[in-house]
Design a protein around this motif. Structure first.
Motif, short mmCIF file in Angstrom:
data_model
loop_
_atom_site.label_atom_id
_atom_site.label_comp_id
_atom_site.label_asym_id
_atom_site.label_seq_id
_atom_site.Cartn_x
_atom_site.Cartn_y
_atom_site.Cartn_z
N CYS A 1 -3.97 41.01 -19.43
CA CYS A 1 -4.92 39.89 -19.35
C CYS A 1 -6.34 40.34 -19.63
O CYS A 1 -7.11 39.64 -20.28
N LEU A 2 -6.69 41.54 -19.14
CA LEU A 2 -8.03 42.07 -19.38
C LEU A 2 -8.26 42.33 -20.86
O LEU A 2 -9.34 42.03 -21.40
N ILE A 3 -7.26 42.87 -21.55
CA ILE A 3 -7.38 43.12 -22.99
C ILE A 3 -7.59 41.81 -23.74
O ILE A 3 -8.42 41.71 -24.66
N ILE A 4 -6.84 40.77 -23.35
CA ILE A 4 -7.00 39.46 -23.99
C ILE A 4 -8.40 38.91 -23.75
O ILE A 4 -9.04 38.38 -24.67
N LEU A 5 -8.90 39.05 -22.54
CA LEU A 5 -10.24 38.55 -22.22
C LEU A 5 -11.32 39.28 -23.00
O LEU A 5 -12.27 38.67 -23.50
N VAL A 6 -11.20 40.60 -23.11
CA VAL A 6 -12.19 41.37 -23.86
C VAL A 6 -12.18 40.95 -25.33
O VAL A 6 -13.24 40.76 -25.96
N GLN A 7 -10.98 40.79 -25.90
CA GLN A 7 -10.89 40.36 -27.29
C GLN A 7 -11.47 38.97 -27.49
O GLN A 7 -12.22 38.72 -28.44
N GLN A 8 -11.16 38.05 -26.57
CA GLN A 8 -11.66 36.69 -26.69
C GLN A 8 -13.18 36.63 -26.53
O GLN A 8 -13.86 35.90 -27.26
N CYS A 9 -13.73 37.40 -25.61
CA CYS A 9 -15.18 37.41 -25.43
C CYS A 9 -15.88 37.95 -26.67
O CYS A 9 -16.93 37.44 -27.09
N TYR A 10 -15.29 38.96 -27.28
CA TYR A 10 -15.87 39.51 -28.51
C TYR A 10 -15.87 38.48 -29.63
O TYR A 10 -16.88 38.31 -30.33
N LEU A 11 -14.77 37.75 -29.79
CA LEU A 11 -14.68 36.74 -30.85
C LEU A 11 -15.62 35.57 -30.57
O LEU A 11 -16.22 35.02 -31.50
N ILE A 12 -15.74 35.19 -29.30
CA ILE A 12 -16.65 34.08 -28.96
C ILE A 12 -18.09 34.45 -29.28
O ILE A 12 -18.86 33.65 -29.84
N LEU A 13 -18.49 35.67 -28.94
CA LEU A 13 -19.85 36.11 -29.23
C LEU A 13 -20.08 36.24 -30.74
O LEU A 13 -21.20 36.05 -31.22
N LYS A 14 -19.02 36.55 -31.48
CA LYS A 14 -19.12 36.59 -32.93
C LYS A 14 -19.11 35.19 -33.55
O LYS A 14 -19.47 35.03 -34.73
N GLY A 15 -18.68 34.20 -32.78
CA GLY A 15 -18.67 32.82 -33.28
C GLY A 15 -17.50 32.49 -34.17
O GLY A 15 -17.57 31.55 -34.97
N VAL A 16 -16.38 33.22 -34.04
CA VAL A 16 -15.20 32.97 -34.85
C VAL A 16 -13.97 32.93 -33.95
O VAL A 16 -13.98 33.46 -32.84
N THR A 17 -12.93 32.29 -34.43
CA THR A 17 -11.64 32.32 -33.75
C THR A 17 -10.82 33.49 -34.28
O THR A 17 -11.19 34.13 -35.26
N ALA A 18 -9.69 33.75 -33.63
CA ALA A 18 -8.82 34.84 -34.09
C ALA A 18 -8.27 34.57 -35.48
O ALA A 18 -8.12 35.49 -36.29
N SER A 19 -7.97 33.30 -35.77
CA SER A 19 -7.49 32.94 -37.11
C SER A 19 -8.56 33.20 -38.15
O SER A 19 -8.28 33.72 -39.24
N GLU A 20 -9.81 32.83 -37.86
CA GLU A 20 -10.90 33.06 -38.80
C GLU A 20 -11.19 34.55 -38.96
O GLU A 20 -11.50 35.02 -40.05
N TRP A 21 -11.10 35.29 -37.86
CA TRP A 21 -11.35 36.73 -37.93
C TRP A 21 -10.33 37.44 -38.80
O TRP A 21 -10.66 38.34 -39.58
N SER A 22 -9.06 37.02 -38.70
CA SER A 22 -8.02 37.64 -39.52
C SER A 22 -8.19 37.32 -41.00
O SER A 22 -7.70 38.05 -41.86
N ARG A 23 -8.90 36.22 -41.31
CA ARG A 23 -9.14 35.84 -42.70
C ARG A 23 -10.48 36.37 -43.22
O ARG A 23 -10.85 36.10 -44.35
N GLY A 24 -11.22 37.07 -42.38
CA GLY A 24 -12.48 37.65 -42.81
C GLY A 24 -13.66 36.71 -42.78
O GLY A 24 -14.70 37.02 -43.36
N ASP A 25 -13.53 35.56 -42.09
CA ASP A 25 -14.66 34.64 -41.99
C ASP A 25 -15.74 35.23 -41.10
O ASP A 25 -15.45 35.93 -40.11
#
Length: 335
Positions: free
Chosen positions: A293-317
């Motif tokens: 759960c901690l790993i998921i939270l860290v990943q999600q916080c990083y993506l939120i601060l970057k302003g992208v979702t995981a789908s967008e991040w995997s596509r290079g947005d």
């Protein structure tokens, strides 16, 4: 063996015989207590189960990708993991001089996490992009239509080669060239919406498909998902600490609000008694779940601060806004 399993699946039915119970939904109910029971025999059995369990889950994930993209196995695994850990905790730890306040905090936090995950699944359908009546008829440009057909053929050939739910479909990089038309659904979609091949729906602001909750995480349930992960992490760590300090020799750390914070020190004799060993195994399992759960939270916080979702991040947005603006956008539900 396959014929036997098919026959069992056909015979096992719910009340009234209307709906069949699938084998993948029943397996976690049997395997989890079996693994806990074997791991509590002695230290070497526990190490063996700790090695076998992730290998088994990895093999189940490979089977899911290869043969059955939609399965209840992982959802039932996470559900019954929480139920078994709660039963094990309440049957063992409160008998070891546990404070009522500590037990109340644990139970309240665990039920709050369960409520957040329930709302995550309940609101998952709100992420589906509603179809329009003119989705297909409004596509007049022949070049665009030809492009959609070509991309769809590529996608059908590559569907079996996808490695994760957040991996991009071969046609998604064409989205900006087709006026936000989903090549699979043949419908117009809003910005930041992506097609989920498991749900077979276009998801508004799709982040990823959670196999542990068996639903897509998107615009409507993203916050409930994050809240559930945080509360589950706290409940698991808190419960594991209470269990370990009850069955092991604890040492004092500090005191907060008249409650002493303890940590386990010596757990060398936990396997001398079977029920104590079972509680110890459950604590180790809860700690591993909390780390996930901690790993998921860290990943999600990083993506939120970057302003992208995981789908967008995997596509290079890339989002050019700052971290503060991205966080404000996420909290204010701005699209």
């Amino acid at each position: 063996m396959r014929k036997i399993l098919i026959k069992i699946r056909e015979r096992i039915r719910m009340a009234g015989g209307v709906k069949q119970i699938s084998i993948d939904a029943v397996l976690p109910i049997v395997l989890l207590p079996l693994m806990f029971s074997v791991a509590a025999i002695n230290f070497y059995f526990m190490i063996t189960i700790c090695i076998v369990m992730p290998l088994f889950l990895g093999y189940a994930q490979w089977l899911r990708k290869s043969f059955a993209p939609r399965t209840k196995f992982f959802f039932m695994w996470s559900l019954w993991s929480g139920i078994y850990l709660w039963i094990l905790f309440e049957m063992t730890v409160p008998l070891m001089e546990l404070l009522p306040e500590e037990n109340f905090i644990f139970i309240t936090t665990m039920f709050a996490a369960a409520f957040c995950f329930y709302k995550t699944r309940q609101k998952a359908a709100d992420n589906y992009v509603a179809p329009k009546t003119d989705d297909i008829d409004s596509i007049r440009d022949t070049d665009q239509t030809r492009l959609l057909m070509d991309v769809e053929e590529v996608d059908e050939n590559d569907d079996s080669k996808e490695n994760s739910e957040t991996d991009s479909d071969p046609c998604d990089f064409m989205m900006s060239k087709t006026n936000n038309v989903c090549p699979k659904c043949r419908r117009y979609i809003p910005p930041r919406a992506f097609h989920c091949r498991i749900c077979q729906q276009c998801i508004a602001k799709r982040d990823h498909h959670s196999i542990w909750l068996d639903c897509c995480i998107g615009q409507s349930n993203h916050k409930f998902f994050l809240a559930g992960c945080f509360l589950a992490m706290f409940a698991l760590l808190f419960g594991a600490n209470l269990s370990m300090t009850s069955i092991c020799h604890p040492f004092f750390v500090f005191r907060i609000f008249s409650i002493s914070v303890l940590l386990p020190d010596d757990c060398s004799d936990v396997f001398d008694q079977y029920d104590i060993a079972l509680c110890f195994v459950g604590s180790i399992y809860a700690t591993v779940m909390a780390i996930c759960c901690l790993i998921i939270l860290v990943q999600q916080c990083y993506l939120i601060l970057k302003g992208v979702t995981a789908s967008e991040w995997s596509r290079g947005d890339i989002n050019r806004n700052g971290c503060v603006m991205n966080l404000k956008t996420f909290l204010c539900c701005a699209r």
